[in-house]
Design a protein around this motif. Structure first.
Motif, short mmCIF file in Angstrom:
data_model
loop_
_atom_site.label_atom_id
_atom_site.label_comp_id
_atom_site.label_asym_id
_atom_site.label_seq_id
_atom_site.Cartn_x
_atom_site.Cartn_y
_atom_site.Cartn_z
N SER A 87 46.64 -61.46 -21.84
CA SER A 87 45.77 -60.94 -22.91
C SER A 87 45.14 -59.61 -22.53
O SER A 87 45.03 -58.71 -23.37
CB SER A 87 44.68 -61.96 -23.27
OG SER A 87 43.69 -62.04 -22.26
N VAL A 88 44.69 -59.47 -21.26
CA VAL A 88 44.00 -58.24 -20.87
C VAL A 88 44.96 -57.06 -20.72
O VAL A 88 44.51 -55.94 -20.45
CB VAL A 88 43.18 -58.44 -19.57
CG1 VAL A 88 42.01 -59.37 -19.82
CG2 VAL A 88 44.05 -58.96 -18.43
N ASN A 89 46.25 -57.30 -20.90
CA ASN A 89 47.20 -56.19 -20.98
C ASN A 89 47.14 -55.54 -22.36
O ASN A 89 47.65 -54.42 -22.54
CB ASN A 89 48.64 -56.68 -20.73
CG ASN A 89 48.93 -56.85 -19.26
OD1 ASN A 89 49.22 -55.89 -18.54
ND2 ASN A 89 48.85 -58.08 -18.79
N TYR A 90 46.54 -56.23 -23.33
CA TYR A 90 46.52 -55.73 -24.71
C TYR A 90 45.11 -55.57 -25.28
O TYR A 90 44.95 -54.93 -26.31
CB TYR A 90 47.30 -56.69 -25.62
CG TYR A 90 48.74 -56.87 -25.20
CD1 TYR A 90 49.70 -55.92 -25.54
CD2 TYR A 90 49.14 -57.97 -24.47
CE1 TYR A 90 51.03 -56.07 -25.15
CE2 TYR A 90 50.46 -58.14 -24.08
CZ TYR A 90 51.40 -57.18 -24.43
OH TYR A 90 52.70 -57.34 -24.03
N THR A 91 44.12 -56.18 -24.65
CA THR A 91 42.75 -56.07 -25.15
C THR A 91 41.81 -55.76 -23.99
O THR A 91 42.22 -55.79 -22.82
CB THR A 91 42.32 -57.37 -25.86
OG1 THR A 91 41.07 -57.14 -26.54
CG2 THR A 91 42.13 -58.53 -24.89
N SER A 92 40.57 -55.50 -24.29
CA SER A 92 39.60 -55.19 -23.24
C SER A 92 39.16 -56.46 -22.53
O SER A 92 39.23 -57.57 -23.09
CB SER A 92 38.37 -54.49 -23.84
OG SER A 92 37.64 -55.40 -24.66
N SER A 93 38.71 -56.32 -21.30
CA SER A 93 38.19 -57.48 -20.57
C SER A 93 36.92 -58.01 -21.23
O SER A 93 36.64 -59.22 -21.16
CB SER A 93 37.92 -57.11 -19.11
OG SER A 93 37.03 -56.02 -19.01
N ILE A 94 36.17 -57.13 -21.91
CA ILE A 94 34.97 -57.57 -22.63
C ILE A 94 35.36 -58.51 -23.78
O ILE A 94 34.78 -59.59 -23.93
CB ILE A 94 34.19 -56.36 -23.18
CG1 ILE A 94 33.65 -55.50 -22.04
CG2 ILE A 94 33.04 -56.82 -24.08
CD1 ILE A 94 32.98 -54.22 -22.48
#
Length: 309
Positions: A87-94
Motif C-alpha cells: 500500500s505504501v508504494n501507492y499512498t502516503s505512510s500517513i
C-alpha cells in the motif's frame, strides 16, 4: 528496574509507527513481500534464543494445533504485512496509518458476523463515523472521487490489509490461550516465512533482487525485525498484563499520530486538512465503536463478583 506500563505501551506504538516509515522509505527498493520476509527472518533470529527451549518442548502442541497456527501466519504475517508494504508504494505512510486505525472497528464488525458478538447502537454510530472518516481521507474530501470510484489504490489495499488483521485478531481471540506467548508468536513467524519465501522468489524473478549489502537497507531491516516485530510486541504484552487489554487498546490511537509526526520529519510528507479532519473522525468513531464493549465487560465482571459474594 520496573518501567511504567504507560511508557511501555507508548514505546510500543512508536515502534509500530516506525514500520510505516521504513516501508515507505523502501518504496521501489525492496518488493513488499520480500520486505515482509526479511522483517520476520530478522525478528525470528532475535526472538528464537529466548524461546527455543519452549518450542522444542511443545512439538506435540504445534502438530495438533497446526490449523490455527497456519491461519495466524497467513492472515497476520503474510497477507497483512504484504498489503501494508504494498500500500505504501501507492499512498502516503500517513494515509496508511490512519486507515490502519480502523482495525478495531473492522474487528467489531467481523466479531458480529463470525463470533455473533453484539453491537450496540453507540457502536454502530462509531462504525459509521469511522468509515465516514476513512472515506473522506481516501477520497481527499471530493464527492467526484466517491461517485467515480477513483480511489487511491494504496488506500484500498490498506483497507484490505486491515480486514486480514481483524481476521488474525479473531483467530488470536479463539486460540491464543493454547500457545505459550513468545514461542507461539515465533512459530507463527516461522510458518509465515515458509509461505513468504516462494512469493518473494517470484518478486525476485519479476522485479529483481534487492541490494542487501547497502547499509541503510540493513539498518531498516534490523529496525523492523527488532522494534515493531519483537520489542513492541513484548512491551505490548507486558503493558496489557499490567493494565488490561481494554485500557491498553486505547494506545493504538497513538499510531497515526506518531506516524504523521515521523512522516513529516523524516520523509517530508505533507499533512493535509482532509487527513486531519478525517483522522479525528476516525479516531472518535473507533473510540465509540469500542467504548460500549469495554463498559459491558466491566459491568459483567462487577456482576459476576456480586453474584459470587
Amino acid at each position: 528496574m520496573k518501567i511504567h506500563p504507560y511508557i511501555l505501551l507508548t514505546a510500543a506504538m512508536l515502534f509500530f509507527s516506525g514500520n510505516f516509515i521504513v516501508g515507505k522509505s523502501f518504496e521501489g527498493i525492496i518488493p513488499p513481500f520480500t520486505l515482509a520476509l526479511l522483517r520476520f527472518v530478522s525478528a525470528t533470529i532475535f526472538l528464537l534464543p529466548v524461546c527455543l527451549k519452549t518450542i522444542n518442548l511443545n512439538h506435540a502442541l504445534w502438530k495438533k494445533e497446526w490449523k490455527p497456527l497456519m491461519g495466524l501466519a497467513i492472515t497476520g504475517i503474510v497477507l497483512f504485512n504484504g498489503c501494508l508494504y504494498l500500500s505504501v508504494n501507492y499512498t502516503s505512510s500517513i494515509n496508511a496509518a490512519i486507515v490502519d486505525a480502523l482495525t478495531p472497528t473492522v474487528a467489531a464488525i467481523l466479531g458480529f458476523l463470525i463470533l455473533r458478538e453484539t453491537i450496540s447502537k453507540l457502536q454502530t454510530v462509531g462504525i459509521i463515523l469511522s468509515f465516514g472518516g476513512i472515506l473522506w481521507i481516501i477520497s481527499r474530501g471530493s464527492l467526484d472521487v466517491i461517485t467515480s470510484f477513483s480511489f487511491n489504490i494504496g488506500d484500498v489495499i490498506m483497507l484490505i490489509g486491515i480486514i486480514f488483521w481483524a481476521l488474525y485478531s479473531i483467530i488470536i481471540k479463539k486460540h491464543s490461550s493454547k500457545f505459550p506467548t513468545i514461542s507461539g508468536l515465533v512459530m507463527t513467524m516461522i510458518i509465515g516465512i515458509i509461505i513468504l519465501l516462494p512469493i518473494s522468489i517470484i518478486e525476485w524473478v519479476t522485479i529483481g533482487f534487492p541490494n542487501l549489502l547497502d547499509g541503510k537497507i540493513i539498518l531498516g531491516i534490523v529496525y523492523i525485525g527488532i522494534f515493531p516485530s519483537a520489542l513492541a510486541l513484548l512491551a505490548w504484552y507486558k503493558g496489557v498484563a499490567e493494565i488490561g487489554p481494554a485500557k491498553a487498546s486505547i494506545f493504538f490511537n497513538l499510531v497515526p499520530i506518531f506516524t504523521t509526526m515521523l512522516a513529516v520529519i523524516i520523509l517530508g510528507e505533507q499533512f493535509t486538512h482532509h487527513q486531519f479532519f478525517g483522522g479525528i473522525v476516525v479516531l472518535f468513531g473507533v473510540y465509540l465503536s469500542t467504548k460500549t464493549r469495554r463498559e459491558n465487560k466491566s459491568k459483567n465482571k462487577r456482576l459476576k463478583r456480586n453474584i459470587a459474594n
